[in-house]
Write a protein that holds these residues in place. Structure first.
Motif, PDB file in Angstrom:
ATOM      1  N   MET A  73      36.463  40.599  31.822  1.00  0.00           N
ATOM      2  CA  MET A  73      37.545  41.548  32.069  1.00  0.00           C
ATOM      3  C   MET A  73      38.499  41.735  30.885  1.00  0.00           C
ATOM      4  O   MET A  73      39.462  42.493  30.998  1.00  0.00           O
ATOM      5  N   ILE A  74      38.256  41.078  29.764  1.00  0.00           N
ATOM      6  CA  ILE A  74      39.088  41.297  28.578  1.00  0.00           C
ATOM      7  C   ILE A  74      38.474  42.447  27.777  1.00  0.00           C
ATOM      8  O   ILE A  74      37.329  42.340  27.326  1.00  0.00           O
ATOM      9  N   PRO A  75      39.191  43.557  27.580  1.00  0.00           N
ATOM     10  CA  PRO A  75      38.581  44.709  26.911  1.00  0.00           C
ATOM     11  C   PRO A  75      38.335  44.460  25.425  1.00  0.00           C
ATOM     12  O   PRO A  75      39.014  43.658  24.791  1.00  0.00           O
ATOM     13  N   ARG A  76      37.367  45.156  24.896  1.00  0.00           N
ATOM     14  CA  ARG A  76      37.126  45.198  23.448  1.00  0.00           C
ATOM     15  C   ARG A  76      37.828  46.465  22.939  1.00  0.00           C
ATOM     16  O   ARG A  76      37.577  47.555  23.426  1.00  0.00           O
ATOM     17  N   ILE A  77      38.741  46.329  21.988  1.00  0.00           N
ATOM     18  CA  ILE A  77      39.628  47.424  21.600  1.00  0.00           C
ATOM     19  C   ILE A  77      39.318  47.887  20.174  1.00  0.00           C
ATOM     20  O   ILE A  77      39.253  47.085  19.231  1.00  0.00           O
ATOM     21  N   ILE A  78      39.152  49.215  20.032  1.00  0.00           N
ATOM     22  CA  ILE A  78      38.835  49.845  18.749  1.00  0.00           C
ATOM     23  C   ILE A  78      39.920  50.868  18.453  1.00  0.00           C
ATOM     24  O   ILE A  78      40.281  51.677  19.321  1.00  0.00           O
ATOM     25  N   MET A 180      37.975  48.059  35.571  1.00  0.00           N
ATOM     26  CA  MET A 180      39.227  47.742  34.882  1.00  0.00           C
ATOM     27  C   MET A 180      40.384  48.593  35.406  1.00  0.00           C
ATOM     28  O   MET A 180      41.499  48.102  35.595  1.00  0.00           O
ATOM     29  N   MET A 181      40.122  49.871  35.677  1.00  0.00           N
ATOM     30  CA  MET A 181      41.188  50.746  36.161  1.00  0.00           C
ATOM     31  C   MET A 181      41.608  50.363  37.579  1.00  0.00           C
ATOM     32  O   MET A 181      42.780  50.516  37.948  1.00  0.00           O
ATOM     33  N   ALA A 182      40.653  49.859  38.362  1.00  0.00           N
ATOM     34  CA  ALA A 182      40.984  49.434  39.727  1.00  0.00           C
ATOM     35  C   ALA A 182      41.776  48.134  39.725  1.00  0.00           C
ATOM     36  O   ALA A 182      42.702  47.951  40.531  1.00  0.00           O
ATOM     37  N   MET A 183      41.436  47.216  38.831  1.00  0.00           N
ATOM     38  CA  MET A 183      42.083  45.900  38.813  1.00  0.00           C
ATOM     39  C   MET A 183      43.401  45.906  38.064  1.00  0.00           C
ATOM     40  O   MET A 183      44.344  45.205  38.445  1.00  0.00           O
ATOM     41  N   PHE A 184      43.491  46.696  36.977  1.00  0.00           N
ATOM     42  CA  PHE A 184      44.676  46.653  36.111  1.00  0.00           C
ATOM     43  C   PHE A 184      45.182  48.066  35.812  1.00  0.00           C
ATOM     44  O   PHE A 184      45.232  48.492  34.645  1.00  0.00           O
ATOM     45  N   PRO A 185      45.555  48.844  36.834  1.00  0.00           N
ATOM     46  CA  PRO A 185      45.962  50.236  36.588  1.00  0.00           C
ATOM     47  C   PRO A 185      47.154  50.357  35.646  1.00  0.00           C
ATOM     48  O   PRO A 185      47.264  51.324  34.889  1.00  0.00           O
ATOM     49  N   VAL A 417      35.163  38.737  19.836  1.00  0.00           N
ATOM     50  CA  VAL A 417      36.292  39.246  20.604  1.00  0.00           C
ATOM     51  C   VAL A 417      36.552  38.245  21.721  1.00  0.00           C
ATOM     52  O   VAL A 417      35.675  37.455  22.077  1.00  0.00           O
ATOM     53  N   PRO A 418      37.754  38.264  22.316  1.00  0.00           N
ATOM     54  CA  PRO A 418      38.051  37.259  23.343  1.00  0.00           C
ATOM     55  C   PRO A 418      37.363  37.567  24.670  1.00  0.00           C
ATOM     56  O   PRO A 418      37.191  38.722  25.049  1.00  0.00           O
ATOM     57  N   SER A 473      34.926  48.869  26.780  1.00  0.00           N
ATOM     58  CA  SER A 473      35.214  49.205  25.380  1.00  0.00           C
ATOM     59  C   SER A 473      36.312  50.253  25.344  1.00  0.00           C
ATOM     60  O   SER A 473      36.136  51.346  25.889  1.00  0.00           O
ATOM     61  N   TRP A 474      37.432  49.921  24.729  1.00  0.00           N
ATOM     62  CA  TRP A 474      38.566  50.845  24.661  1.00  0.00           C
ATOM     63  C   TRP A 474      38.675  51.439  23.264  1.00  0.00           C
ATOM     64  O   TRP A 474      38.788  50.705  22.273  1.00  0.00           O
ATOM     65  N   VAL A 475      38.654  52.762  23.199  1.00  0.00           N
ATOM     66  CA  VAL A 475      39.014  53.445  21.966  1.00  0.00           C
ATOM     67  C   VAL A 475      40.424  53.971  22.153  1.00  0.00           C
ATOM     68  O   VAL A 475      40.698  54.752  23.080  1.00  0.00           O
TER      69      VAL A 475
END
Length: 478
Positions: A73-78, A180-185, A417-418, A473-475
């Protein structure tokens, strides 16, 4: 690039442990959360995946049971700047792949030029003589492409392999984001993340744009997803995409050739199909043209295809671009068809079919990664640094017996990544598979893709069939 140096690039933390700007807002949020609550959310994510059936089958597994896709559940951020460079490189590479396939099945100028040796095609099972001289509708061969990328430094993204045949995993990209959107809006109100949820709509639009010209304009082209059936490892994805696109999910037994068209069985009789998004391998697509024993495909579909009566996505014969020996020539291929130097580098590759390269690989086997030319899913490969003497000796025998079946690469220090663990955040190695749609209207790259993560500490194998997992994956938006 040499074999692994032991230097690792962490995408969240710099050398002194400071949080990099891309992760700053997320890390502030994470540090402010109750850790017991985060653990409950982690367990809830697993229950969510199990409830909606996000599973896969593993070929060769005696138990033949479905497995849950591990999700972190930890996103990868770009960052937006990083993504701009990546998209330029991905688009360049996909343009080159499509031009390469068009050339291979027609004049073969790249071979005439000496940039690609003829032996790369000779006896290559992925090269289909049935496609010689034929141009698919819209001159598009690779309608859906997955480009696997690895990162080795701040500005160092490299292409690990090209998936131009039937790339999978996009359903996990979409479900990861939904989870992710459901758990951490609240995270998505604090951090500007580019959306991916419209991928099915964009896929449907892109496929319809590739319909044969004779069947465009007067009506909305009919799209169907051809699946091998419920026992296929990616069946969840086939059903998911068909549902999300509003397309029909069909098996070979649902289709037949009627009056020169491929038609699907409905409650009102047979209805003509304009575009087949096939998730069936070439060899099983048409028993009249390929494997005569296949019951997964449609007898006569290749005749209809060559007559301009249907679009098959991806085109038969695109597997030659998946070939890992062909991959080793991609820098030359990109430059030959685009007139530009590659924006994204290849991983250095030794072709074991060449005596000098084979000698080097055998001498350095313990330091290299060796892969089958037509392999996928992490099967049939050797990771030298983690292999025993017995495993190295056994693989050496395979190499000597069939050197043309293998390529070798250095053991890269993939970025980390974490991930979330019971003890807190811990670094793990990752790769990235962005998804690309190609039509006569252009090239469309979804912002993000599927991040696969090696959940075992120190492991470099990210494939889900080999113990890996996935993450969102977050851009970041501009």
């Amino acid at each position: 690039m040499s074999a692994a140096t032991g230097i690792k690039y962490d995408e969240m933390l710099d050398e002194d442990g400071s949080v990099r700007p891309a992760y700053a807002e997320f890390r502030n949020w994470y540090d402010s959360q109750d850790k017991a609550w985060l653990k409950r959310q982690d367990a809830e994510a697993e229950r969510f995946f199990r409830r909606i059936g996000i599973t896969f089958n593993v070929y060769g597994d005696d138990a033949a049971e479905e497995r849950l896709i591990p999700f972190d559940m930890i996103p990868r951020i770009i960052t937006a700047r990083e993504w701009r460079k990546l998209t330029r490189g991905i688009e360049q590479r996909v343009r080159a792949l499509n031009a390469f396939l068009q050339d291979l099945y027609h004049r073969q100028e790249i071979i005439r030029s000496g940039r690609l040796p003829i032996h790369a095609l000779r006896n290559n099972e992925a090269f289909l003589t049935q496609m010689i001289g034929f141009t698919p509708p819209g001159a598009v061969y690779t309608h859906i492409v997955g480009i696997d990328l690895v990162r080795t430094g701040p500005e160092e993204f490299m292409v690990l392999e090209d998936n131009a045949r039937t790339p999978s995993g996009v359903s996990y990209m979409l479900e990861n984001r939904e989870t992710m959107m459901a758990m951490f809006p609240e995270l998505f109100t604090r951090i500007p993340v580019r959306p991916v949820s419209d991928y099915p709509r964009r896929l449907a639009r892109s496929l319809r744009a590739c319909a044969p010209p004779a069947f465009k304009g007067s009506k909305r082209p009919v799209v169907a997803v051809l699946t091998p059936g419920i026992y296929n490892s990616a069946y969840f994805e086939h059903a998911f995409l068909a549902d999300q696109m509003g397309a029909e999910l069909v098996e070979g037994s649902d289709l037949r050739v009627v009056d020169g068209r491929v038609a699907m069985r409905t409650t009102c009789g047979y209805k003509a199909v304009d575009v087949i998004y096939r998730r069936v391998d070439d060899d099983f697509l048409d028993p009249l043209s390929f494997n005569k024993n296949s019951v997964l495909g449609v007898a006569g579909i290749m005749d209809v295809y060559r007559a301009g009566g249907i679009t098959i996505a991806n085109a038969p014969g695109t597997g030659i671009a998946d070939d890992k020996a062909i991959y080793s020539y991609m820098p030359e291929i990109v430059e030959f068809y685009t007139g530009e130097k590659p924006i994204l580098d290849n991983v250095p590759t030794w072709r074991c079919s060449e005596p000098d390269s084979l000698a080097y690989v055998l001498d350095n086997l313990k330091d290299l990664v060796v892969k089958e030319v037509h392999g996928s899913g992490g099967y049939g490969m050797l990771i030298g640094p983690t292999s025993s003497k017995k495993e190295l000796a056994a693989f050496e025998e395979k190499l000597r017996a069939r050197p043309e079946n293998y390529i070798a690469q250095p053991t890269l220090s993939l970025s980390t990544v974490p991930i979330f663990t019971k003890e807190g955040l811990a670094p793990r190695h990752v790769d990235l598979r962005p998804f690309v749609l190609v039509s006569p209207d252009g090239i469309d790259i979804t912002p993000g893709g599927l991040t696969r993560v090696a959940l075992k500490k120190g492991s470099l194998v990210v494939n889900s069939s080999q113990g890996g997992g996935t993450k969102d994956s977050w851009v970041l938006d501009e």
